[in-house]
Design an enzyme around this catalytic site. Structure first.
Site, short mmCIF file in Angstrom:
data_model
loop_
_atom_site.label_atom_id
_atom_site.label_comp_id
_atom_site.label_asym_id
_atom_site.label_seq_id
_atom_site.Cartn_x
_atom_site.Cartn_y
_atom_site.Cartn_z
CG HIS A 46 6.20 25.48 -42.20
ND1 HIS A 46 7.13 24.50 -41.99
CD2 HIS A 46 6.04 26.11 -41.02
CE1 HIS A 46 7.54 24.54 -40.73
NE2 HIS A 46 6.88 25.51 -40.11
CD GLU A 55 -4.31 13.78 -38.35
OE1 GLU A 55 -4.56 13.92 -39.56
OE2 GLU A 55 -5.17 13.48 -37.50
CG HIS A 62 -2.21 17.41 -37.52
ND1 HIS A 62 -2.75 17.05 -36.31
CD2 HIS A 62 -3.26 17.50 -38.38
CE1 HIS A 62 -4.05 16.91 -36.43
NE2 HIS A 62 -4.39 17.18 -37.69
CB CYS A 105 -11.27 17.20 -37.95
SG CYS A 105 -10.20 16.50 -36.68
CG HIS A 140 -6.96 21.04 -37.55
ND1 HIS A 140 -8.03 20.80 -38.40
CD2 HIS A 140 -6.38 19.83 -37.34
CE1 HIS A 140 -8.09 19.51 -38.68
NE2 HIS A 140 -7.09 18.89 -38.05
CG HIS A 148 -5.62 18.49 -42.42
ND1 HIS A 148 -6.03 17.20 -42.55
CD2 HIS A 148 -5.50 18.70 -41.09
CE1 HIS A 148 -6.14 16.64 -41.36
NE2 HIS A 148 -5.81 17.54 -40.46
#
Length: 138
Positions: free
Chosen positions: A68, A130, A29, A23, A27, A14
């Site tokens: 994914h 997260e 998580h 952010c 990137h 996201h």
């Protein structure tokens, strides 16, 4: 009230539009979602819910939409379309920035009520990790 919780792991990318630090960039998580379901009493088998039902419904939805994949703000469609054209994947768009808070609210208020419709239980809370150290709860 009796509560049951099921964990579901997924990996997703996201970015946060307007964020002033890293952010703002794409990137990813390794998310961990804890779904807590409650009922006032157990069913005739002595269960609030079969954990397999949570897996079959919630994990199936997560796998089809989030795992994914990229979760983007609907205002990020320009970059999303480029990624879709290049990779063939179907980006998941949200009305708000895809923060952990907004993702958890979206799942609890919009997605899971539709998945668990006509059941004798309800989703009382979601925890979305997260990272190993950071989570939100709604």
């Amino acid at each position: 009230m009796i509560k049951c919780t099921r964990r579901i792991d997924f990996d997703a990318g996201h970015r946060i539009i307007g964020h002033k630090n890293k952010c703002q960039f794409l990137h990813g998580h390794h998310y961990v979602l804890e779904i807590t379901i409650a009922a006032n009493k157990t069913d005739k088998l002595g269960m609030v819910i079969d954990f397999g039902l949570i897996k079959n419904l919630a994990k199936k939805w997560i796998d089809a939409n989030f795992d994914h994949n990229l979760i983007l703000h609907q205002d990020d469609k320009e970059i999303g379309k480029q990624i879709e054209n290049y990779t063939g994947q179907k980006i998941y768009y949200m009305r708000n920035n895809p923060t952990a808070e907004n993702i958890a609210i979206h799942l609890k208020n919009e997605i899971f009520p539709k998945l668990f419709i006509d059941q004798n239980f309800f989703v009382t809370s979601l925890k979305l990790y997260e990272t190993q150290n950071c989570f939100v709860e709604v």
